[in-house]
Enzyme design. Structure first.
Site, PDB file in Angstrom:
ATOM      1  N   LYS A  22       0.835  -1.213   0.000  1.00  0.00           N
ATOM      2  CA  LYS A  22       0.000   0.000   0.000  1.00  0.00           C
ATOM      3  C   LYS A  22       0.863   1.253   0.000  1.00  0.00           C
ATOM      4  CE  LYS A  22      -1.633   1.446   4.332  1.00  0.00           C
ATOM      5  NZ  LYS A  22      -1.124   2.800   4.592  1.00  0.00           N
ATOM      6  N   ARG A  93      -2.773   9.833   4.080  1.00  0.00           N
ATOM      7  CA  ARG A  93      -1.605  10.715   3.988  1.00  0.00           C
ATOM      8  C   ARG A  93      -1.412  11.271   2.578  1.00  0.00           C
ATOM      9  NH1 ARG A  93      -0.471  12.567   8.297  1.00  0.00           N
ATOM     10  NH2 ARG A  93       1.746  12.863   7.918  1.00  0.00           N
ATOM     11  N   CYS A 117      -3.787   6.868  10.346  1.00  0.00           N
ATOM     12  CA  CYS A 117      -4.117   6.228  11.618  1.00  0.00           C
ATOM     13  C   CYS A 117      -3.793   7.148  12.790  1.00  0.00           C
ATOM     14  CB  CYS A 117      -3.346   4.926  11.739  1.00  0.00           C
ATOM     15  SG  CYS A 117      -3.927   3.686  10.591  1.00  0.00           S
ATOM     16  N   ASP A 305       5.920  -0.480  11.883  1.00  0.00           N
ATOM     17  CA  ASP A 305       4.698  -1.210  11.522  1.00  0.00           C
ATOM     18  C   ASP A 305       4.814  -2.720  11.774  1.00  0.00           C
ATOM     19  OD1 ASP A 305       3.062   1.016   9.970  1.00  0.00           O
ATOM     20  OD2 ASP A 305       5.152   1.176   9.393  1.00  0.00           O
ATOM     21  N   VAL A 327       9.781   5.856  16.478  1.00  0.00           N
ATOM     22  CA  VAL A 327       9.270   6.540  15.273  1.00  0.00           C
ATOM     23  C   VAL A 327       8.020   7.366  15.593  1.00  0.00           C
ATOM     24  CG1 VAL A 327       8.476   6.248  12.896  1.00  0.00           C
ATOM     25  CG2 VAL A 327      10.264   4.746  13.803  1.00  0.00           C
ATOM     26  N   ARG A 413      -8.763  -1.499   4.943  1.00  0.00           N
ATOM     27  CA  ARG A 413      -8.117  -0.343   4.314  1.00  0.00           C
ATOM     28  C   ARG A 413      -6.714  -0.698   3.844  1.00  0.00           C
ATOM     29  NH1 ARG A 413      -6.411   4.597   7.799  1.00  0.00           N
ATOM     30  NH2 ARG A 413      -4.605   4.382   6.482  1.00  0.00           N
TER      31      ARG A 413
HETATM   32  N1  EPU Z   1       7.120  13.873  11.091  1.00  0.00           N
HETATM   33  C1  EPU Z   1       7.146  15.179  11.495  1.00  0.00           C
HETATM   34  N2  EPU Z   1       6.896  16.147  10.552  1.00  0.00           N
HETATM   35  C2  EPU Z   1       6.632  15.853   9.260  1.00  0.00           C
HETATM   36  C3  EPU Z   1       6.622  14.495   8.843  1.00  0.00           C
HETATM   37  C4  EPU Z   1       6.866  13.528   9.795  1.00  0.00           C
HETATM   38  O1  EPU Z   1       7.385  15.478  12.668  1.00  0.00           O
HETATM   39  O2  EPU Z   1       6.414  16.776   8.466  1.00  0.00           O
HETATM   40  C5  EPU Z   1       7.359  12.806  12.086  1.00  0.00           C
HETATM   41  C6  EPU Z   1       6.099  11.967  12.313  1.00  0.00           C
HETATM   42  O3  EPU Z   1       5.224  12.584  13.222  1.00  0.00           O
HETATM   43  C7  EPU Z   1       6.674  10.665  12.810  1.00  0.00           C
HETATM   44  C8  EPU Z   1       7.989  10.555  12.055  1.00  0.00           C
HETATM   45  O4  EPU Z   1       8.300  11.874  11.586  1.00  0.00           O
HETATM   46  O5  EPU Z   1       6.930  10.749  14.191  1.00  0.00           O
HETATM   47  C9  EPU Z   1       7.963   9.594  10.890  1.00  0.00           C
HETATM   48  O6  EPU Z   1       6.919   9.920  10.012  1.00  0.00           O
HETATM   49  P1  EPU Z   1       6.974   9.636   8.444  1.00  0.00           P
HETATM   50  O7  EPU Z   1       6.809  10.931   7.737  1.00  0.00           O
HETATM   51  O8  EPU Z   1       8.176   8.819   8.160  1.00  0.00           O
HETATM   52  O9  EPU Z   1       5.694   8.761   8.261  1.00  0.00           O
HETATM   53  P2  EPU Z   1       4.616   8.848   7.094  1.00  0.00           P
HETATM   54  O10 EPU Z   1       5.277   9.091   5.797  1.00  0.00           O
HETATM   55  O11 EPU Z   1       3.494   9.713   7.499  1.00  0.00           O
HETATM   56  C10 EPU Z   1       4.760   6.340   6.413  1.00  0.00           C
HETATM   57  C11 EPU Z   1       3.790   5.203   6.372  1.00  0.00           C
HETATM   58  C12 EPU Z   1       3.511   4.708   7.770  1.00  0.00           C
HETATM   59  C13 EPU Z   1       4.821   4.268   8.410  1.00  0.00           C
HETATM   60  C14 EPU Z   1       5.812   5.437   8.382  1.00  0.00           C
HETATM   61  C15 EPU Z   1       7.172   5.057   8.936  1.00  0.00           C
HETATM   62  C16 EPU Z   1       2.470   5.755   4.462  1.00  0.00           C
HETATM   63  C17 EPU Z   1       1.149   6.164   3.913  1.00  0.00           C
HETATM   64  N3  EPU Z   1       2.544   5.652   5.774  1.00  0.00           N
HETATM   65  O12 EPU Z   1       4.088   7.360   7.135  1.00  0.00           O
HETATM   66  O13 EPU Z   1       2.667   3.588   7.654  1.00  0.00           O
HETATM   67  O14 EPU Z   1       4.591   3.849   9.719  1.00  0.00           O
HETATM   68  O15 EPU Z   1       5.974   5.924   7.040  1.00  0.00           O
HETATM   69  O16 EPU Z   1       7.738   4.034   8.188  1.00  0.00           O
HETATM   70  O17 EPU Z   1       3.404   5.484   3.716  1.00  0.00           O
HETATM   71  C18 EPU Z   1       0.698   2.356   7.959  1.00  0.00           C
HETATM   72  O18 EPU Z   1       0.871   1.932   6.812  1.00  0.00           O
HETATM   73  O19 EPU Z   1      -0.160   1.898   8.753  1.00  0.00           O
HETATM   74  C19 EPU Z   1       1.554   3.445   8.440  1.00  0.00           C
HETATM   75  C20 EPU Z   1       1.273   4.177   9.512  1.00  0.00           C
END
Ligand code: EPU
Length: 434
Positions: A22, A93, A117, A305, A327, A413
């Site tokens: 996904k 996202r 989430c 995850d 994380v 989802r």
């Molecule tokens: N963060 C910030 N500011 C930002 C962006 C991120 O502070 O502008 C922080 C977040 O709050 C978090 C950390 O950085 O504490 C990591 O966040 P990241 O941006 O890496 O996560 P994401 O891109 O929002 C994706 C996956 C998540 C997965 C994370 C980490 C998608 C749609 N989601 O989220 O997957 O846990 O990377 O690998 O790609 C899931 O699939 O259930 C899921 C939550």
């Protein structure tokens, strides 16, 4: 509301085939908006999050069709608007990642704040700062973000943390920006690399350098391309955990050893066993499980995850296990239900580990100690988030009695045909309404 009823106690055995990831497929759908030519993605999972992503793109004027071979064809020659409706606030996202393509196509973008989430505040400050560095002017209007850019120009961007989404956002936006963009402290998760592969097939020039540095040389235009989405390493690890706790034996077709090295190390330490085969990984249990101390972190470490299914596995290990989540600040909420089922889990604000952690000294319960082995008892459970959802299915599969699991939309989802997959492994599980 849809629910699953699960009677625990069965050894789960057989084959499952993991779906496409996904977290790669949704971003690749977004990347396809950078070209007017046709793109084709195979191994796209048929899940709720994909439907939402395609729906949002359709509102922009994108056309898609599912071909006979199961692949997804995307036609983006005629985008009609730069606006994602407000209704999509807080759903997933993806809206924040649509900004780059919209700025390139229209010079402006109006997107709702993204959701996902409930596992922490999930801010988008890194995304916004990076887009500003690339030349976008940003205004916040209620729950929406409005951006404008006559021209986007390459920049040197150092991320405060290797955020997956922010790295992807910068890469997508920088492919058509003028000049070179360098991202320091970039995320290098396999899903990010898969997105880069797709963009490269589309004609982008992107170097993955050492030390988390990614360099994008902007090009004038991108072409259509075909691409096979990487397999889902989260789903693979979840079925591996299921095999170990049910003392089962599961062949996970499509599990990729290269993307799961750290998971496999911990799996073996705990007492799970596996054989790497040509078409996947065969997971099974060798009897008693042992406790372990682990910390989640960005790739190539133990991913956040994998934490939830693994925690259920640790409830079945004899002794004290420790997990330090570095994380997300709030990713242990789901343990409350496991405790109600009989697991002994204590949460701590402290960092119970050695990794540098942004939550150190702050009031976040981001470490836990799990005392096993506990006999779990069935319960009626409401799912709080996607990954917690799978871990409840695992817990219910070993609990005494029948659990009613509500809110299965969360699981659907992110996991394709999950009910059927459990049934094929011999689980006593049925769908219902409650
Ligand atoms: N963060 C910030 N500011 C930002 C962006 C991120 O502070 O502008 C922080 C977040 O709050 C978090 C950390 O950085 O504490 C990591 O966040 P990241 O941006 O890496 O996560 P994401 O891109 O929002 C994706 C996956 C998540 C997965 C994370 C980490 C998608 C749609 N989601 O989220 O997957 O846990 O990377 O690998 O790609 C899931 O699939 O259930 C899921 C939550």
């Amino acid at each position: 509301m849809k629910s699953y009823s699960v009677r625990g106690g069965k050894k789960l055995q057989g084959n499952v085939k993991v779906a496409g990831a996904k977290n790669a497929a949704t971003k690749e759908i977004v990347a396809s908006l950078l070209t007017k030519e046709t793109c084709r993605l195979s191994n796209v999972p048929r899940i709720g999050d994909m439907d939402v992503t395609l729906e949002m793109c359709k509102l922009l004027g994108s056309n898609h069709s599912w071909l006979d071979d199961g692949s997804l064809q995307l036609e983006n020659s005629n985008l009609t608007t730069h606006e994602i409706p407000f209704d999509y606030t807080g759903i997933n996202r993806i809206p924040i990642l649509l900004i780059g393509p919209l700025l390139h196509r229209f010079g402006k973008a109006l997107v709702p704040f993204p959701g996902g989430c409930e596992i922490g505040p999930r801010p988008v400050d890194f995304h916004i700062q990076a887009l500003e560095q690339l030349g976008a002017k940003v205004e916040f209007k209620g729950d929406t973000i409005f951006l404008q850019a006559e021209e986007l120009t390459g920049a040197m961007i150092e991320l405060p943390y290797p955020s997956v989404g922010a790295t992807e956002n910068i890469i997508i936006t920088a492919t058509l920006a003028k000049g070179t963009t360098t991202i320091k402290n970039a995320a290098v998760e396999p899903e990010v690399i898969d997105l880069i592969s797709f963009l490269q097939s589309m004609g982008a020039i992107i170097y993955v350098d050492v030390d988390r540095k990614i360099v994008v040389e902007g090009v004038k235009e991108l072409n259509g391309a075909t691409h096979r989405v990487i397999n889902d390493r989260i789903e693979a690890a979840s079925f591996a955990s299921l095999a170990a706790v049910t003392e089962g034996d599961i062949m996970v077709e499509g599990a990729s050893q290269n993307d799961m090295l750290t998971f496999l190390n911990y799996y073996r330490k705990v007492g799970g066993r596996f054989h790497v085969e040509e078409n996947g990984i065969h997971f099974f249990s060798a009897g008693n499980l042992s406790p372990v101390a682990l910390e989640t972190d960005v790739h190539p470490w133990f991913m956040t995850d994998w934490q939830q299914p693994f925690a259920v596995m640790l409830t079945q290990a004899d002794g004290l296990s420790v997990i330090h989540e570095t994380v997300y600040e709030n990713r242990f909420g789901y343990t409350e239900e496991l405790k109600q089922m009989g697991a002994e889990i204590q949460l701590y604000n402290y960092c119970l580990g050695n990794k540098p952690c942004r939550f150190s000294g702050r009031d976040y319960k981001h470490s836990c100690v799990i005392k096993g082995k506990s006999q779990l008892t069935a319960r009626n459970i409401r799912i709080p988030d996607l990954r917690a959802g799978f871990s409840y299915l695992i817990a219910a599969s070993i609990a005494e009695g029948t659990s009613e699991i509500q809110g299965v939309e969360y699981i659907e989802r992110g996991y394709e045909n999950i009910l059927e997959k459990f049934q094929e492994l011999g689980a006593d599980i049925e769908a219902g309404e409650s």
